[in-house]
Design an enzyme around this catalytic site. Structure first.
Site, PDB file in Angstrom:
ATOM      1  N   ILE A 160      -0.580  -7.018  10.219  1.00  0.00           N
ATOM      2  CA  ILE A 160      -1.902  -7.439   9.772  1.00  0.00           C
ATOM      3  C   ILE A 160      -1.776  -8.638   8.848  1.00  0.00           C
ATOM      4  O   ILE A 160      -0.727  -8.914   8.283  1.00  0.00           O
ATOM      5  CB  ILE A 160      -2.646  -6.298   9.040  1.00  0.00           C
ATOM      6  CG1 ILE A 160      -1.871  -5.830   7.816  1.00  0.00           C
ATOM      7  CG2 ILE A 160      -2.888  -5.132   9.990  1.00  0.00           C
ATOM      8  CD1 ILE A 160      -2.611  -4.792   6.970  1.00  0.00           C
ATOM      9  N   GLU A 214       9.452   4.214   1.154  1.00  0.00           N
ATOM     10  CA  GLU A 214      10.884   4.336   1.386  1.00  0.00           C
ATOM     11  C   GLU A 214      11.483   5.494   0.590  1.00  0.00           C
ATOM     12  O   GLU A 214      12.382   6.194   1.077  1.00  0.00           O
ATOM     13  CB  GLU A 214      11.591   3.024   1.042  1.00  0.00           C
ATOM     14  CG  GLU A 214      13.004   2.944   1.558  1.00  0.00           C
ATOM     15  CD  GLU A 214      13.512   1.515   1.627  1.00  0.00           C
ATOM     16  OE1 GLU A 214      13.406   0.902   2.709  1.00  0.00           O
ATOM     17  OE2 GLU A 214      13.995   1.007   0.604  1.00  0.00           O
TER      18      GLU A 214
END
Length: 296
Positions: free
Chosen positions: A70, A249
């Site tokens: 995006i 993460e």
């Protein structure tokens, strides 16, 4: 073939392929090729692509590759990612590329190759502002539930700023596939940047942990990828209730700490080319788009 029988055959196929990889892993004594829980770590020289190809070729498999691009990410990286993936990702097998953009005009003029299909999705404008990784994972989870789980046998999710340098094929297949972080693989476990706040859902205590995994490349069966996403979303909600905000993460590393992956990809599958590779990295298969200098 009904779904349950195909699922069982896929699991048997994964086990057999692990045996093939294990046979060749002894050729790389310079690196870790098997984890403590007996999952193979895939490096160049630890597998025979011809033997694995023979093993998988007649199993009527379809692979999925999801990418989320995006805003400026699409402008900068998407075309190069798709062109390289077309050429190098699971060549010779059916592949569905799941591409999410915020505007159809951001979709580059790239046509799928033989046995390849593009499925392009757009986001609602009002949710662009949300956390990128949260939005990406929630979006992928919705698509897995709605249709992906019935369309592909294995699914991979990758960051858009990666470029395939050479073939990435069936050696990467497994029920749950994790990517070793190229930088932290060569560091001590005690230095890993795990989430250390006890109140966080992503918390891993000091002295614990196996590897540090990179969020840029993850895969497995659609159900296993969905399990990861659901645990991540639950962790985000728990952290929000506690006034915390840990990274995707870190949640990914907590998930693989509790749910050991069945296959690990070496740093060769996600190398930052701004760093000169050490002797262990003999063959860069996927490169991160460099951030410190223009791509050659």
């Amino acid at each position: 073939m009904n779904f349950q029988r195909k699922k069982m055959l896929l699991m048997i196929s994964c086990v057999l392929s692990l045996m093939v990889v294990e046979r060749y892993s002894r050729r790389r004594p310079d690196v870790i090729t098997t984890t403590d829980w007996l999952a193979p770590v895939i490096w160049e020289g630890t597998f025979n692509r011809r033997v694995l190809g023979k093993h998988y070729r007649n199993r009527n498999l379809t692979m999925g590759l999801a990418v989320f691009a995006i805003s400026r990410i699409a402008d900068q990286y998407l075309e190069r990612f798709l062109e390289s993936a077309k050429k190098h990702f699971m060549t010779g097998y059916r592949v569905v590329f799941y591409i999410t953009v915020d505007d159809l005009d951001k979709m580059p003029d790239v046509d799928p190759g033989p046995l390849q299909t593009f499925q392009v999705f757009t986001l609602q404008e009002e949710i662009w502002w949300q956390d990128f990784d949260l939005l990406r994972m929630r979006n992928l989870g919705e698509h897995i539930v709605q249709h992906i789980q019935g369309e592909v046998d294995f699914l991979f999710s990758m960051a858009t700023n990666q470029i395939f340098q050479s073939d990435v094929g069936v050696e990467t297949l497994g029920a749950s596939v994790a990517q070793l972080h190229a930088w932290w693989y060569f560091k001590s476990t005690k230095d890993f940047p795990y989430e250390r706040r006890r109140r966080s859902a992503a918390y891993i205590p000091y002295g614990k942990g196996d590897f540090y995994y990179d969020s840029a490349f993850v895969g497995g069966t659609p159900q296993q990828v969905l399990n990861l996403i659901e645990e991540y979303l639950k962790g985000v909600l728990q952290d929000k209730q506690n006034g915390l905000n840990s990274s995707y993460e870190n949640h990914l590393n907590k998930y693989f700490f509790l749910n050991k992956p069945t296959k690990l990809l070496s740093p060769e599958y996600n190398w930052d080319v701004t760093f000169y590779p050490p002797p262990q990295v003999q063959f860069v298969k996927v490169a991160q788009h460099p951030k410190r200098r223009p791509w050659p």
